[in-house]
Design an enzyme around this catalytic site. Structure first.
Site, PDB file in Angstrom:
ATOM      1  N   ASN A 159       0.880  -1.168   0.000  1.00 27.62           N
ATOM      2  CA  ASN A 159       0.000   0.000   0.000  1.00 27.62           C
ATOM      3  C   ASN A 159       0.916   1.216   0.000  1.00 27.62           C
ATOM      4  OD1 ASN A 159      -1.778   2.062   0.494  1.00 27.62           O
ATOM      5  ND2 ASN A 159      -2.366   1.380   2.560  1.00 27.62           N
ATOM      6  N   TRP A 160       1.063   1.804  -1.167  1.00 28.88           N
ATOM      7  CA  TRP A 160       2.018   2.921  -1.298  1.00 28.88           C
ATOM      8  C   TRP A 160       1.499   4.195  -0.635  1.00 28.88           C
ATOM      9  CZ3 TRP A 160       4.088   2.876  -7.084  1.00 28.88           C
ATOM     10  CH2 TRP A 160       4.798   1.673  -7.293  1.00 28.88           C
ATOM     11  N   LYS A 161       0.207   4.229  -0.319  1.00 33.86           N
ATOM     12  CA  LYS A 161      -0.421   5.435   0.250  1.00 33.86           C
ATOM     13  C   LYS A 161      -0.135   6.636  -0.669  1.00 33.86           C
ATOM     14  CE  LYS A 161      -0.228   3.225   4.675  1.00 33.86           C
ATOM     15  NZ  LYS A 161      -0.219   3.317   6.122  1.00 33.86           N
ATOM     16  N   HIS A 206      -9.687   1.332   4.332  1.00 35.64           N
ATOM     17  CA  HIS A 206      -8.441   1.486   5.093  1.00 35.64           C
ATOM     18  C   HIS A 206      -8.680   2.419   6.281  1.00 35.64           C
ATOM     19  CE1 HIS A 206      -4.369   2.619   6.165  1.00 35.64           C
ATOM     20  NE2 HIS A 206      -3.997   1.491   5.588  1.00 35.64           N
ATOM     21  N   GLU A 260      -7.027   4.757   7.471  1.00 38.61           N
ATOM     22  CA  GLU A 260      -6.756   6.183   7.206  1.00 38.61           C
ATOM     23  C   GLU A 260      -7.944   6.827   6.500  1.00 38.61           C
ATOM     24  OE1 GLU A 260      -2.958   5.564   5.325  1.00 38.61           O
ATOM     25  OE2 GLU A 260      -2.110   5.025   7.276  1.00 38.61           O
ATOM     26  N   GLU A 303      -5.953  -5.006  10.168  1.00 35.83           N
ATOM     27  CA  GLU A 303      -4.943  -3.983  10.424  1.00 35.83           C
ATOM     28  C   GLU A 303      -5.266  -3.246  11.718  1.00 35.83           C
ATOM     29  OE1 GLU A 303      -2.711  -2.804   6.659  1.00 35.83           O
ATOM     30  OE2 GLU A 303      -4.423  -1.484   6.787  1.00 35.83           O
ATOM     31  N   GLY A 353       1.977   2.195  10.687  1.00 34.69           N
ATOM     32  CA  GLY A 353       2.934   3.293  10.572  1.00 34.69           C
ATOM     33  C   GLY A 353       3.576   3.681  11.891  1.00 34.69           C
ATOM     34  N   SER A 412       2.915  -2.273  10.225  1.00 36.16           N
ATOM     35  CA  SER A 412       4.363  -2.358  10.499  1.00 36.16           C
ATOM     36  C   SER A 412       4.940  -3.739  10.191  1.00 36.16           C
ATOM     37  CB  SER A 412       4.670  -1.926  11.932  1.00 36.16           C
ATOM     38  OG  SER A 412       4.261  -0.576  12.140  1.00 36.16           O
ATOM     39  N   GLY A 466       2.610  -1.150   4.223  1.00 34.34           N
ATOM     40  CA  GLY A 466       2.724   0.266   3.886  1.00 34.34           C
ATOM     41  C   GLY A 466       4.184   0.647   3.694  1.00 34.34           C
ATOM     42  N   GLY A 467       4.783   1.201   4.740  1.00 36.43           N
ATOM     43  CA  GLY A 467       6.149   1.739   4.670  1.00 36.43           C
ATOM     44  C   GLY A 467       7.144   0.827   3.964  1.00 36.43           C
TER      45      GLY A 467
HETATM   46  P1  PGA Z   1       2.491   0.183   7.575  1.00 39.57           P
HETATM   47  O1  PGA Z   1       1.069   0.403   6.895  1.00 39.57           O
HETATM   48  O2  PGA Z   1       3.045  -1.109   7.037  1.00 39.57           O
HETATM   49  O3  PGA Z   1       3.309   1.371   7.179  1.00 39.57           O
HETATM   50  O4  PGA Z   1       2.257   0.109   9.058  1.00 39.57           O
HETATM   51  C1  PGA Z   1       0.197  -0.676   6.662  1.00 39.57           C
HETATM   52  C2  PGA Z   1      -1.076  -0.161   6.040  1.00 39.57           C
HETATM   53  O5  PGA Z   1      -1.527   0.931   6.391  1.00 39.57           O
HETATM   54  O6  PGA Z   1      -1.674  -0.829   5.181  1.00 39.57           O
END
Ligand code: PGA
Length: 256
Positions: free
Chosen positions: A13-15, A99, A101, A171, A177, A217, A238-239
């Site tokens: 997930n590149w966000k 998601h 966010e 999640e 994050g 994470s 994500g990251g």
């Molecule tokens: P993260 O994000 O790996 O940076 O914690 C995961 C996500 O939001 O899908």
């Protein structure tokens, strides 16, 4: 119970990161690193603007393309939104829905998540449905209730046939994050609770076949332990998905 019934899916997930030029570089770096790693499905969920160029760039590789959100109407006066048909035409096969966010910063509710999921399925997309509890909810001991309710509402009106195209991502919001990963036991437990919800609604055969990812994470150092758990069928990353070597190392961890 047979874990082989389900696919392991590692999705990035590149966000809101990487414009088309940066996206091109990352895919170029990634392609040789993941060649032949066929024990899992590999997906990158990219910003809308990157979907067409990334779809073109991954041709001939095992990387699949997804978007990060979708609107539930087919077309019309919805300024700033993108429909499921538009995503399909642009080259997306997957789409993240619900998601945290989106729920936290953009007012997404369980009901709109259900509408988006339905629209994605109607258009032939494969939705990655995100559910997860807040830290206060975990501390209050209501994780199971929260995650079960989110799952049930999101899947309202979706029959077992259509569910086959749905991936669920557990999640925990406190792990996203933050560098604070759920323990593999916590991840396994809640993915198992979600599988139980699916079993209650669709029967145990369907529940055993549904892919349930963990996200929050996940990184090269913890991926193998998380992915080894019975109920954890992949990761939403994500990251660590923004660095080719890290994302590839997680894909390596999914080869066993
Ligand atoms: P993260 O994000 O790996 O940076 O914690 C995961 C996500 O939001 O899908």
């Amino acid at each position: 119970m047979n874990r082989n019934l389900r696919k392991t899916v590692i999705a990035g997930n590149w966000k809101m990161n990487l414009a088309p030029s940066g996206a091109k570089t990352l895919i170029e770096e990634l392609k040789p690193l993941i060649a032949g790693k066929d024990k899992c499905e590999i997906v990158v969920c990219v910003p809308f603007i990157d979907v067409p160029s990334v779809a073109e760039k991954v041709k001939g590789s095992d990387i699949k393309v997804g978007a990060q959100n979708v609107h539930f109407m087919k077309s019309g006066a919805y300024t700033g939104e993108i429909s499921a048909e538009m995503l399909v035409e642009a080259g997306a096969e997957y789409v993240i829905v619900g998601h945290s966010e989106r729920r936290q910063y953009f007012g997404e509710t369980d009901e709109t998540v259900n509408l988006r999921l339905t629209a994605a399925l109607d258009a032939g997309l494969k939705p990655i449905l995100c559910v997860g509890e807040l830290l206060e909810q975990r501390d209050r001991g209501i994780t199971a209730e929260v995650v079960s309710m989110q799952t049930k509402i999101a899947l309202q009106g979706i029959d077992a046939e259509r569910l086959k195209r749905v991936i669920i991502a557990y999640e925990p919001v406190w792990a996203i994050g933050t560098g604070r990963t759920a323990t593999s036991e916590q991840a396994d437990e809640v993915c198992g609770i979600i599988r139980g919800v699916i079993a209650g609604k669709y029967g145990s055969d369907t529940a055993e076949a549904v892919t349930i990812q963990y996200g929050g994470s996940m990184k090269p150092g913890n991926a193998a332990e998380l992915l080894a758990k019975y109920n954890v069928d992949g990761g939403l990353i994500g990251g660590a998905s923004l660095k080719a070597a890290d994302f590839a190392a997680i894909i390596d961890a999914a080869q066993n």
